[in-house]
Design a protein around this motif. Structure first.
Motif, PDB file in Angstrom:
ATOM      1  N   TRP A 149       2.257  -8.072  -8.962  1.00 47.59           N
ATOM      2  CA  TRP A 149       1.164  -7.103  -9.001  1.00 47.59           C
ATOM      3  C   TRP A 149       0.321  -7.345 -10.261  1.00 47.59           C
ATOM      4  CZ3 TRP A 149       1.976  -1.438  -7.080  1.00 47.59           C
ATOM      5  CH2 TRP A 149       2.522  -1.458  -5.785  1.00 47.59           C
ATOM      6  N   LYS A 150      -0.960  -7.055 -10.179  1.00 52.86           N
ATOM      7  CA  LYS A 150      -1.847  -7.266 -11.324  1.00 52.86           C
ATOM      8  C   LYS A 150      -1.511  -6.310 -12.454  1.00 52.86           C
ATOM      9  CE  LYS A 150      -6.211  -8.006 -10.696  1.00 52.86           C
ATOM     10  NZ  LYS A 150      -7.617  -7.885 -10.227  1.00 52.86           N
ATOM     11  N   GLY A 209      -2.731 -10.257  -0.232  1.00 55.75           N
ATOM     12  CA  GLY A 209      -3.171  -9.904   1.113  1.00 55.75           C
ATOM     13  C   GLY A 209      -2.862  -8.443   1.392  1.00 55.75           C
ATOM     14  N   GLU A 210      -3.541  -7.880   2.348  1.00 54.36           N
ATOM     15  CA  GLU A 210      -3.325  -6.476   2.705  1.00 54.36           C
ATOM     16  C   GLU A 210      -2.264  -6.353   3.786  1.00 54.36           C
ATOM     17  OE1 GLU A 210      -7.098  -4.893   3.787  1.00 54.36           O
ATOM     18  OE2 GLU A 210      -7.893  -4.973   1.740  1.00 54.36           O
ATOM     19  N   GLY A 224      -3.142  -6.157  -6.301  1.00 52.26           N
ATOM     20  CA  GLY A 224      -3.840  -7.435  -6.281  1.00 52.26           C
ATOM     21  C   GLY A 224      -3.881  -8.007  -4.887  1.00 52.26           C
ATOM     22  N   TYR A 225      -4.595  -7.303  -4.027  1.00 54.53           N
ATOM     23  CA  TYR A 225      -4.610  -7.703  -2.622  1.00 54.53           C
ATOM     24  C   TYR A 225      -5.301  -9.047  -2.399  1.00 54.53           C
ATOM     25  CZ  TYR A 225      -3.201  -2.855  -1.889  1.00 54.53           C
ATOM     26  OH  TYR A 225      -2.530  -1.667  -1.929  1.00 54.53           O
ATOM     27  N   GLU A 226      -6.195  -9.443  -3.323  1.00 53.35           N
ATOM     28  CA  GLU A 226      -6.851 -10.737  -3.143  1.00 53.35           C
ATOM     29  C   GLU A 226      -5.848 -11.889  -3.181  1.00 53.35           C
ATOM     30  OE1 GLU A 226      -6.959  -9.666  -7.517  1.00 53.35           O
ATOM     31  OE2 GLU A 226      -7.269  -8.645  -5.614  1.00 53.35           O
ATOM     32  N   LYS A 227      -4.724 -11.661  -3.855  1.00 55.50           N
ATOM     33  CA  LYS A 227      -3.673 -12.691  -3.904  1.00 55.50           C
ATOM     34  C   LYS A 227      -2.593 -12.417  -2.862  1.00 55.50           C
ATOM     35  CE  LYS A 227      -0.049 -14.545  -6.924  1.00 55.50           C
ATOM     36  NZ  LYS A 227       0.605 -14.435  -8.259  1.00 55.50           N
ATOM     37  N   GLU A 243      -2.127  -1.773  -9.523  1.00 59.53           N
ATOM     38  CA  GLU A 243      -2.997  -2.729  -8.827  1.00 59.53           C
ATOM     39  C   GLU A 243      -2.153  -3.845  -8.214  1.00 59.53           C
ATOM     40  OE1 GLU A 243      -7.057  -3.593 -10.772  1.00 59.53           O
ATOM     41  OE2 GLU A 243      -5.660  -3.323 -12.431  1.00 59.53           O
ATOM     42  N   ASN A 271       3.357 -16.708   0.770  1.00 57.70           N
ATOM     43  CA  ASN A 271       2.426 -16.536   1.886  1.00 57.70           C
ATOM     44  C   ASN A 271       3.047 -15.638   2.950  1.00 57.70           C
ATOM     45  OD1 ASN A 271       0.100 -18.547   1.290  1.00 57.70           O
ATOM     46  ND2 ASN A 271       1.966 -19.773   0.968  1.00 57.70           N
ATOM     47  N   GLU A 282       0.830  -1.203   0.000  1.00 64.90           N
ATOM     48  CA  GLU A 282       0.000   0.000   0.000  1.00 64.90           C
ATOM     49  C   GLU A 282       0.868   1.258   0.000  1.00 64.90           C
ATOM     50  OE1 GLU A 282      -0.386  -2.670   1.802  1.00 64.90           O
ATOM     51  OE2 GLU A 282      -2.502  -3.161   2.157  1.00 64.90           O
TER      52      GLU A 282
END
Length: 271
Positions: free
Chosen positions: A98-99, A110-111, A105-108, A103, A173, A68
């Motif tokens: 990154w997407k 994580g925040e 790509g927080y769905e991958k 972006e 992870n 972020e």
């Protein structure tokens, strides 16, 4: 009346001095900066016997830079976006997870995760944009040694866990910054257990007889401290990098020169 005003002004000035001098942690925008007091430590690299490495006081980010925070940097500095950064400053792996340019790509990912796959050049640019710099190798290592253990058994357990972590960092992870539970006595978090980190001088000048091989690791390990073997892995891994490299196991945090003298400068630490 004039004397009263002077007294009030003097009192206010005194209060400001006390507030700034005795608060070790200052919050700047998103990242807290922690004061690391001056002190000295013993490196695993060759040093003059009886003369530990002296480190001046400095500020360092409490936690590693997140995706972020790096995204905010890219908004203001488009020349460091994935599609814009010149090849001289990175390799093809730059922010590759990154997407897109803007972006993560927080769905991958994580925040609140540490940003990785950032070259040394980009990390430097980020820190300079925040009026900081990458910590020197000695600053980073000195801060990392400011841990407390109650028993030798506790030290050995930490050491064993650290070696295992270096042997298999799970880059797919990564945990949230500040989540490892590893914190120095000054409040710096996650110097171990999250990602490895860029330092300003990641290829230190060492003695001619040292080389990047298993024998070097063995010689570095002769100090026999809780840090020595894990530290030798860290040094050698860093020295194998080049400034353009991007990897999922390396992030960074920034350091800052102390903004003003404070009483804490005088409370040196010797390790």
């Amino acid at each position: 009346m004039m004397r009263s005003l002077r007294n009030i002004s003097a009192l206010a000035a005194l209060m400001i001095f006390v507030m700034t001098a005795f608060i070790p942690e200052i919050v700047f925008s998103q990242t807290a900066r922690v004061l690391v007091p001056a002190g000295s430590f013993h490196s695993i690299l060759p040093e003059v016997e009886g003369e530990p490495i002296v480190v001046d006081s400095f500020y360092m980010d409490e936690t590693a830079v997140t995706n972020e925070e790096f995204l905010d940097f890219l908004k203001a500095n488009p020349e460091w976006r994935r599609s814009e950064i010149p090849p001289i400053f990175t390799n093809n792996g730059y922010l590759k997870e990154w997407k897109s340019d803007m972006e993560p790509g927080y769905e991958k990912l994580g925040e609140n995760r540490p940003v990785t796959r950032v070259s040394w050049y980009a990390a430097n640019a980020y820190c300079a944009d925040r009026d900081g710099r990458l910590p020197t190798l000695n600053e980073w290592e000195y801060s990392a040694q400011l841990l407390e253990f109650n028993t030798e058994a506790e030290m050995n357990k930490f050491s064993s866990g650290l070696i295992n972590w270096y042997s298999g960092i799970d880059v797919n992870n990564l945990a949230e910054v500040g989540s490892t539970g590893i914190e120095t006595t000054t409040g710096v978090k996650d110097q171990f257990g999250l990602v490895m980190e860029w330092v300003e001088d990641f290829k230190p000048i060492i003695a001619d007889e040292l080389s990047l091989d298993c024998g070097t690791v063995g010689r570095m390990n002769t100090l026999g401290s809780v840090y020595s073997y894990a530290a030798s892995i860290r040094y050698i891994t860093r020295m194998s990098f080049n400034a353009k490299i991007t990897t999922g196991m390396v992030g960074f945090r920034c350091a800052y020169d102390e903004p003003a003298p404070s009483s804490q400068n005088q409370n040196g630490v010797s390790l």
